[in-house]
Design an enzyme around this catalytic site. Structure first.
Site, short mmCIF file in Angstrom:
data_model
loop_
_atom_site.label_atom_id
_atom_site.label_comp_id
_atom_site.label_asym_id
_atom_site.label_seq_id
_atom_site.Cartn_x
_atom_site.Cartn_y
_atom_site.Cartn_z
N ASP A 125 58.28 65.28 96.60
CA ASP A 125 58.95 66.59 96.69
C ASP A 125 59.43 66.92 98.09
OD1 ASP A 125 58.36 66.97 93.98
OD2 ASP A 125 56.40 67.81 94.46
N LYS A 182 64.18 64.69 98.56
CA LYS A 182 64.95 63.45 98.43
C LYS A 182 66.22 63.67 97.62
CE LYS A 182 61.31 61.45 96.51
NZ LYS A 182 60.21 62.41 96.70
N GLY A 233 60.89 64.57 89.95
CA GLY A 233 61.72 65.74 89.69
C GLY A 233 62.57 66.00 90.91
N HIS A 234 63.84 65.59 90.87
CA HIS A 234 64.71 65.71 92.05
C HIS A 234 65.74 66.80 91.82
CE1 HIS A 234 63.60 61.26 93.03
NE2 HIS A 234 62.60 62.09 93.15
N GLN A 286 58.59 59.92 94.18
CA GLN A 286 57.27 60.18 94.76
C GLN A 286 57.34 60.04 96.30
OE1 GLN A 286 57.08 57.81 91.69
NE2 GLN A 286 57.33 59.81 90.82
P1 IMO Z 1 59.10 63.30 93.21
O1 IMO Z 1 59.94 62.06 92.99
C1 IMO Z 1 55.18 65.06 93.66
C2 IMO Z 1 51.85 63.15 91.53
C3 IMO Z 1 51.17 63.90 90.43
C4 IMO Z 1 49.76 63.38 90.57
C5 IMO Z 1 49.98 61.91 90.92
C6 IMO Z 1 49.90 60.96 89.76
O2 IMO Z 1 59.68 64.52 92.62
O3 IMO Z 1 58.75 63.44 94.65
P2 IMO Z 1 51.54 60.41 87.76
O4 IMO Z 1 52.10 61.27 86.66
O5 IMO Z 1 52.61 59.81 88.63
O6 IMO Z 1 50.56 59.39 87.28
O7 IMO Z 1 50.69 61.41 88.70
O8 IMO Z 1 51.26 61.85 91.50
N1 IMO Z 1 53.31 62.98 91.40
C7 IMO Z 1 54.21 63.64 92.15
N2 IMO Z 1 54.06 64.62 93.07
N3 IMO Z 1 56.40 64.59 93.41
C8 IMO Z 1 56.59 63.59 92.51
O9 IMO Z 1 57.77 63.00 92.33
C9 IMO Z 1 55.47 63.10 91.80
N4 IMO Z 1 55.29 62.16 90.86
C10 IMO Z 1 53.96 62.08 90.64
O10 IMO Z 1 51.23 65.30 90.62
O11 IMO Z 1 49.12 63.99 91.64
MG MG Z 2 60.04 66.47 93.00
#
Ligand code: IMO
Ligand code: MG
Length: 423
Positions: A12, A15, A39-40, A223
């Site tokens: 988050d 990106k 979630g972008h 992530q």
């Molecule tokens: P973007 O791309 C923030 C976190 C989840 C959890 C951990 C594992 O938007 O930056 P998962 O469902 O992947 O097995 O969860 O990773 N998580 C994220 N946190 N931004 C994301 O994606 C995330 N994708 C997974 O909250 O702590």
């Molecule tokens: Mg996000």
């Protein structure tokens, strides 16, 4: 020029916005890991778009987007995302979207297992519940179903039967959950194969051919570095390599073809889900920054945990990703603060840690050592050049550059496309 944009914190970082901007100069944008846990958010002329599986560059007409082999694809979620875009007047055609035939497919039992496993854990991860972990687990266990299998009824049948034989026993005996019927899933997923067939191809060959023709490729990370399965705050991580190494294995493009790595960071820190977070705010600041920065998960809507900028953390990310330039996002969220802190080290049991520790106990109890700076106390969203930024804002950025040993090239001062300063 082939460029990577990835997150240097816990996801988050912004990106989506940066990719929307830099992808204007790229011919092809590639997702290489993760799935619809991402979630972008991109804001274009006051309209907000949130992408989960589609690369954020899909908004640019005439560009190609690729979902690389390292991504896990939930076909239902992908089709929903495509349908939602269509409603808003954007047609995603096989010319502009290519999906790797090697992508592993998220199945209904993955989504359910994700939730069930969490109920059994003492230390919950707080996953997004999208089935990402169980799908990657099947990939590594060598029982996964790939996109190419959805195009071959015979192979899909055998693989699904094998999977259900084992999974139904586990669901029943371990979780007291009802069994899955073969025929329902089989027909559903053959249907996805029919709908997505024309998008599926060998994207490794496609990308390398394009690179051979001097096309420029942008790799969009999902992530962030500290959610990386190897380098993150394990076990509170996601199940893929969100650090730069993931680009190569997740797309089939060699490291020798990558020219630059841009890392996105927030001007502070956030985290969704559980796990250690040394610089986490206390309640009052937490609420203030969460409201100002609209810090709620774009995928699950969960409130994000917020804290001060952690230079120990980000320096580690700069090293592991070989970062060439930094993008500091959401600087405007700090506009009203009288004092701003930067964490420069951790302290635990009398010992000072200048490097990011691996030991879970140290990390969980680490007390941040802070450096305090004066805030700038004025709005920055209208500013478009670096030298016009308030002096204290420049001081903050330049201090971060010193601590992180890398230059800041982009500074975002709002959610809209044009609210960015390029140095
Ligand atoms: P973007 O791309 C923030 C976190 C989840 C959890 C951990 C594992 O938007 O930056 P998962 O469902 O992947 O097995 O969860 O990773 N998580 C994220 N946190 N931004 C994301 O994606 C995330 N994708 C997974 O909250 O702590
Ligand atoms: Mg996000």
């Amino acid at each position: 020029m082939n460029l990577v944009v990835l997150g240097a914190q816990w996801g988050d970082e912004g990106k989506g916005k940066l990719i929307d901007i830099v992808s204007r100069d790229a011919d092809i944008t590639v997702r290489y890991q993760g799935g619809n846990n991402a979630g972008h958010t991109v804001v274009v002329s006051n309209k907000e778009y949130i992408f989960h599986l589609l690369p954020s560059a899909i908004l640019h007409k005439g560009k190609v987007c690729v979902i690389g082999n390292g991504v896990v694809v939930d076909p239902r979620a992908l089709l929903e995302e495509m349908a939602a875009l269509k409603k808003r007047g954007l047609n995603v055609t096989p010319r502009c979207l290519k999906i790797s035939d090697r992508c592993h497919v998220v199945m209904p039992y993955h989504r359910v297992l994700d939730g069930l496993r969490e109920t059994k854990r003492k230390n919950k991860i707080g996953t997004t519940g999208r089935g990402i972990g169980p799908c990657y687990a099947d990939k590594v266990t060598r029982c996964g179903i790939r996109m190419v299998d959805l195009l071959n009824p015979k192979v899909l049948k055998e693989k699904l039967q094998d999977n259900l034989n084992e999974k139904n026993e586990v669901f029943n005996k371990v979780f007291h959950h009802k069994a899955y019927s073969f025929i329902g899933i089989y027909n559903e997923y053959l249907g996805y194969g029919k709908k997505l067939g024309s998008y599926i191809c060998d994207t490794m060959l496609y990308l390398n051919k394009a690179i051979g023709q001097k096309k420029s490729v942008l790799f969009e990370g999902a992530q962030g570095t500290f959610l990386d399965i190897d380098f993150g705050t394990y076990p509170f991580v996601t199940s893929s390599n969100s650090t730069v190494g993931g680009v190569c294995v997740g797309s089939g493009v060699a490291p020798t073809k990558i020219d630059k790595v841009i890392a996105c960071v927030k001007a502070y820190t956030t985290r969704v889900g559980e796990g250690p977070f040394p610089t986490e705010f206390s309640k009052r600041l937490m609420e203030e920054i969460r409201t100002k920065g609209n810090e709620f998960g774009a995928t699950t809507g969960r409130p994000r945990r917020c804290g001060w900028f952690d230079s120990v953390l980000v320096r580690y990310a700069v090293i592991v990703n070989g970062v060439s330039d930094l993008a500091i996002m959401k600087l405007d969220v700090l506009d009203d603060l009288r004092k701003i802190k930067i964490c420069t080290a951790y302290r635990y049991r009398g010992k000072v840690y200048k490097e990011f520790p691996t030991d879970f106990e140290v990390l969980s109890h680490a007390e941040p050592v802070y450096e305090e700076m004066d805030g700038w106390m004025m709005p920055t969203s209208g500013i478009r050049s670096y030298r016009r930024l308030p002096r204290n804002a420049r001081k903050y950025i330049e201090r971060l550059e010193q601590l992180l040993k890398v230059g800041v090239k982009y500074i975002s001062i709002g959610t809209k496309r044009d609210e960015i300063i390029v140095r």
